[in-house]
Design a protein around this motif. Structure first.
Motif, PDB file in Angstrom:
ATOM      1  N   ARG A 172      39.397  -9.469   1.370  1.00  0.00           N
ATOM      2  CA  ARG A 172      40.575  -8.935   1.627  1.00  0.00           C
ATOM      3  C   ARG A 172      41.527 -10.049   1.799  1.00  0.00           C
ATOM      4  O   ARG A 172      42.774  -9.986   1.384  1.00  0.00           O
ATOM      5  CB  ARG A 172      40.688  -7.861   2.313  1.00  0.00           C
ATOM      6  CG  ARG A 172      42.266  -7.604   2.302  1.00  0.00           C
ATOM      7  CD  ARG A 172      42.540  -5.454   3.242  1.00  0.00           C
ATOM      8  NE  ARG A 172      41.769  -6.010   4.735  1.00  0.00           N
ATOM      9  CZ  ARG A 172      42.494  -5.195   5.268  1.00  0.00           C
ATOM     10  NH1 ARG A 172      42.354  -3.760   5.324  1.00  0.00           N
ATOM     11  NH2 ARG A 172      41.818  -5.265   6.912  1.00  0.00           N
TER      12      ARG A 172
ATOM     13  N   LYS B 195      42.290 -12.091  -0.689  1.00  0.00           N
ATOM     14  CA  LYS B 195      42.759 -11.508  -2.185  1.00  0.00           C
ATOM     15  C   LYS B 195      42.089 -11.695  -3.096  1.00  0.00           C
ATOM     16  O   LYS B 195      42.096 -11.915  -4.006  1.00  0.00           O
ATOM     17  CB  LYS B 195      44.128 -12.187  -2.332  1.00  0.00           C
ATOM     18  CG  LYS B 195      44.991 -12.903  -1.429  1.00  0.00           C
ATOM     19  CD  LYS B 195      46.677 -13.039  -1.417  1.00  0.00           C
ATOM     20  CE  LYS B 195      47.776 -13.112  -0.298  1.00  0.00           C
ATOM     21  NZ  LYS B 195      48.216 -11.803   0.284  1.00  0.00           N
TER      22      LYS B 195
ATOM     23  N   LEU C 206      39.632  -8.835  -3.548  1.00  0.00           N
ATOM     24  CA  LEU C 206      39.203  -7.891  -3.662  1.00  0.00           C
ATOM     25  C   LEU C 206      39.486  -7.347  -5.681  1.00  0.00           C
ATOM     26  O   LEU C 206      40.666  -7.469  -5.855  1.00  0.00           O
ATOM     27  CB  LEU C 206      39.679  -6.513  -2.855  1.00  0.00           C
ATOM     28  CG  LEU C 206      39.770  -6.530  -1.607  1.00  0.00           C
ATOM     29  CD1 LEU C 206      40.192  -5.685  -0.173  1.00  0.00           C
ATOM     30  CD2 LEU C 206      38.317  -6.844  -1.417  1.00  0.00           C
TER      31      LEU C 206
END
Length: 284
Positions: free
Chosen positions: A139, A142, A144
């Protein structure tokens, strides 16, 4: 001696019977999946016995046509293939040189055996322990719901196989070949590329196949880190239940689709797989 031989023969018979039972159980599950995928939905639960095609019902490919025409099915299959191929490539690119280094060079600060055990310990680590840390890490990066996240994680967890089994494969090769090449001016890297790697190639093919199989079957990270764009086929397969309940004819078709690529790959290179597995089991 006679009593010992009789006991050995009795144990062999028992082992053979157990092996046959296990094979029969595995084959029956595949048979059930194939037969159910060929049944019309209305006849899924109305036919008794083992449901012999042609004799007890007319087989149809409608379930396969419907499943293969579904966009999500093709999309998740493509994602699974991409993740399996690239994760295996990353694991092999990092693991094979590491295995060669452990087989041919002596490390001073940490012994080679300790490094090998450390790699093995990464494999026995339960993945569920690191799901939340990896989720937070992806996460923050970035990543995911991306294929890259699954490629990195699966490469991390299959890397120990590549290192340990390739190390054993290189140790099996006679070092004299590389020493003779060094006398002729061959560098360590050239000896690895031109001599050791081609000789160990059959075992490395088996290692790659094992990495593909583990990545193909991976479910936990795919479920936790993806939602739509990078969803893989095992996650799609597990979410087959809808408002009408479990549609077993589609479940069976999807199970056969998931089983197909690894089975074909294993049949094509089965002798290399056996060789690769026995390398790690014989010596420490």
């Amino acid at each position: 001696m006679g009593v010992v031989r009789k006991q050995s023969k009795g144990l062999a018979v028992i082992r053979s019977i157990l092996a046959l039972l296990v094979v029969a159980w595995a084959v029956f599950l595949i048979y059930w999946g194939i037969v159910t995928s060929l049944k019309p939905p209305a006849e899924t639960f109305t036919i008794s016995g083992i449901s012999v095609p042609v004799i007890q019902f007319r087989p149809t490919l409608e379930n396969w046509k419907t499943e293969l025409s579904t966009r999500e099915s093709r999309f998740t299959l493509t994602n699974s293939i991409i993740v399996a191929v690239f994760a295996t490539a990353v694991a092999m690119l990092l693991g094979v040189p590491a295995g060669y280094a452990l087989a041919r060079f002596q490390f001073r600060r940490m012994k080679n055996r300790d490094l090998t055990v450390w790699f093995l310990s990464q494999r026995v680590l339960p993945p569920v322990v690191v799901v939340i840390p990896f989720f937070l890490l992806m996460r923050a990066l970035k990543l995911l719901d991306t294929q890259l996240a699954l490629i990195l994680l699966n490469a991390t967890f299959t890397l120990p196989f590549a290192v340990v089994i390739s190390r054993q494969a290189f140790q099996e090769l006679p070092v004299e070949l590389e020493e003779a090449a060094a006398v002729d001016g061959c560098s360590d890297f050239a000896a690895f590329v031109r001599i050791a790697f081609p000789l160990a190639a059959p075992t490395l093919v088996a290692v790659a196949a094992i990495c593909v199989a583990f990545t193909w079957n991976e479910f936990l990270f795919a479920l936790s880190l993806t939602s739509l764009k990078a969803k893989t086929f095992p996650v799609y397969l597990a979410g087959a239940e809808d408002t009408r309940g479990v549609q077993f004819w589609f479940m069976a078709t999807r199970a056969m689709l998931a089983l197909g690529p690894p089975t074909i790959l294993a049949l094509l290179i089965q002798r290399y797989i056996v060789r690769g597995l026995t390398f790690g089991a014989v010596k420490g």
